[in-house]
Design a protein around this motif. Structure first.
Motif, short mmCIF file in Angstrom:
data_model
loop_
_atom_site.label_atom_id
_atom_site.label_comp_id
_atom_site.label_asym_id
_atom_site.label_seq_id
_atom_site.Cartn_x
_atom_site.Cartn_y
_atom_site.Cartn_z
N ALA A 19 -18.43 -8.65 61.23
CA ALA A 19 -19.54 -9.70 60.85
C ALA A 19 -19.01 -10.21 59.58
O ALA A 19 -19.39 -11.55 59.23
N LEU A 20 -18.34 -9.86 58.59
CA LEU A 20 -17.98 -10.14 57.51
C LEU A 20 -16.39 -10.76 57.27
O LEU A 20 -16.37 -11.70 56.58
N LEU A 21 -15.61 -10.44 58.11
CA LEU A 21 -14.08 -10.66 58.18
C LEU A 21 -13.51 -11.29 59.40
O LEU A 21 -12.63 -11.83 59.22
N SER A 22 -14.00 -10.90 60.44
CA SER A 22 -13.34 -11.25 61.71
C SER A 22 -14.14 -12.39 62.62
O SER A 22 -13.13 -13.14 63.10
N ALA A 23 -15.23 -12.47 62.68
CA ALA A 23 -15.88 -13.41 63.54
C ALA A 23 -15.73 -14.71 63.04
O ALA A 23 -15.19 -14.95 61.60
N PRO A 24 -15.68 -15.69 63.86
CA PRO A 24 -15.76 -17.19 63.37
C PRO A 24 -16.58 -17.40 62.14
O PRO A 24 -17.88 -17.19 62.51
N GLY A 25 -16.41 -17.90 61.03
CA GLY A 25 -17.36 -18.53 60.04
C GLY A 25 -17.50 -17.13 59.27
O GLY A 25 -18.59 -17.24 58.56
N ALA A 26 -17.02 -16.06 59.54
CA ALA A 26 -17.15 -14.84 58.62
C ALA A 26 -17.34 -15.17 57.21
O ALA A 26 -16.46 -15.77 56.68
N PRO A 27 -18.53 -14.86 56.58
CA PRO A 27 -18.85 -15.46 55.03
C PRO A 27 -17.90 -14.90 54.09
O PRO A 27 -17.28 -15.50 53.16
N LEU A 28 -17.34 -13.65 54.16
CA LEU A 28 -16.19 -13.01 53.18
C LEU A 28 -15.28 -13.67 53.50
O LEU A 28 -14.04 -14.05 52.43
N LYS A 29 -14.53 -13.79 54.41
CA LYS A 29 -13.30 -14.55 55.04
C LYS A 29 -13.49 -15.88 54.33
O LYS A 29 -12.33 -16.40 53.74
N LYS A 30 -14.26 -16.65 54.87
CA LYS A 30 -14.62 -17.99 54.38
C LYS A 30 -14.53 -18.33 52.90
O LYS A 30 -13.77 -18.95 52.27
N ALA A 31 -15.33 -17.21 52.26
CA ALA A 31 -15.36 -17.49 50.44
C ALA A 31 -13.84 -17.21 50.08
O ALA A 31 -13.60 -17.83 49.03
N LEU A 32 -12.99 -16.28 50.63
CA LEU A 32 -11.56 -16.09 49.89
C LEU A 32 -10.85 -17.05 50.39
O LEU A 32 -10.04 -17.62 49.42
N ILE A 33 -10.91 -17.63 51.62
CA ILE A 33 -10.08 -19.00 52.06
C ILE A 33 -10.45 -20.16 51.22
O ILE A 33 -9.65 -20.80 50.70
#
Length: 147
Positions: A19-33
């Motif tokens: 939910a935070l890093l792998s899913a499309p639009g995952a919020p934690l991944k998006k914030a870091l990118i």
């Protein structure tokens, strides 16, 4: 963060990783990118040891970005804790792991061997709890809490 013998923790971090890093639009991944930290961001939950470790990896990040990496993660998680996590993302994580569990596609490796190896995640530390990694009951328990 607990032990590999905690059945709920075991699955919760698998779902949170999705939910935070792998899913499309995952919020934690998006914030870091969006912060320009790394070219790709992923997470992993290593539950094969007694004290599990959850890791967040930003590939091709610069050492100078270390503080920004940490503060972005902390700020994003704080915001999610205050505002709540997207229930659709959690359901998607549960569905994803339930599908993987039911499919049990280990490629060219024998299914029985892979199940046996998974049992060691908890069996090595408590001979009374070998089936935590392959139990489907924890999937249904998490599904009902989201309704």
């Amino acid at each position: 963060m607990g032990t590999s013998l905690d059945e709920k923790l075991y699955l919760a971090f698998e779902i949170l990783d999705y939910a935070l890093l792998s899913a499309p639009g995952a919020p934690l991944k998006k914030a870091l990118i969006d912060a320009g930290i790394g070219k790709d961001v992923s997470g992993s939950f290593d539950s094969g040891i007694y004290q599990p470790v959850f890791s967040i990896v930003a590939k091709n990040a610069n050492v100078e970005q270390k503080e920004a990496f940490i503060s972005t993660i902390e700020d994003t998680l704080r915001k999610i804790a205050e505002e709540g996590i997207d229930k659709k993302a959690l359901r998607a994580g549960i569905n994803y792991h339930e599908f993987r569990f039911r499919e049990a596609d280990f490629g060219s490796y024998p299914r029985g061997l892979m199940y046996g190896l998974q049992l060691f995640d908890s069996w090595l530390y408590d001979e009374e709890k070998p089936f935590i990694p392959v139990s489907s009951t924890h999937l249904r328990a998490h599904e009902t809490t989201l309704h």
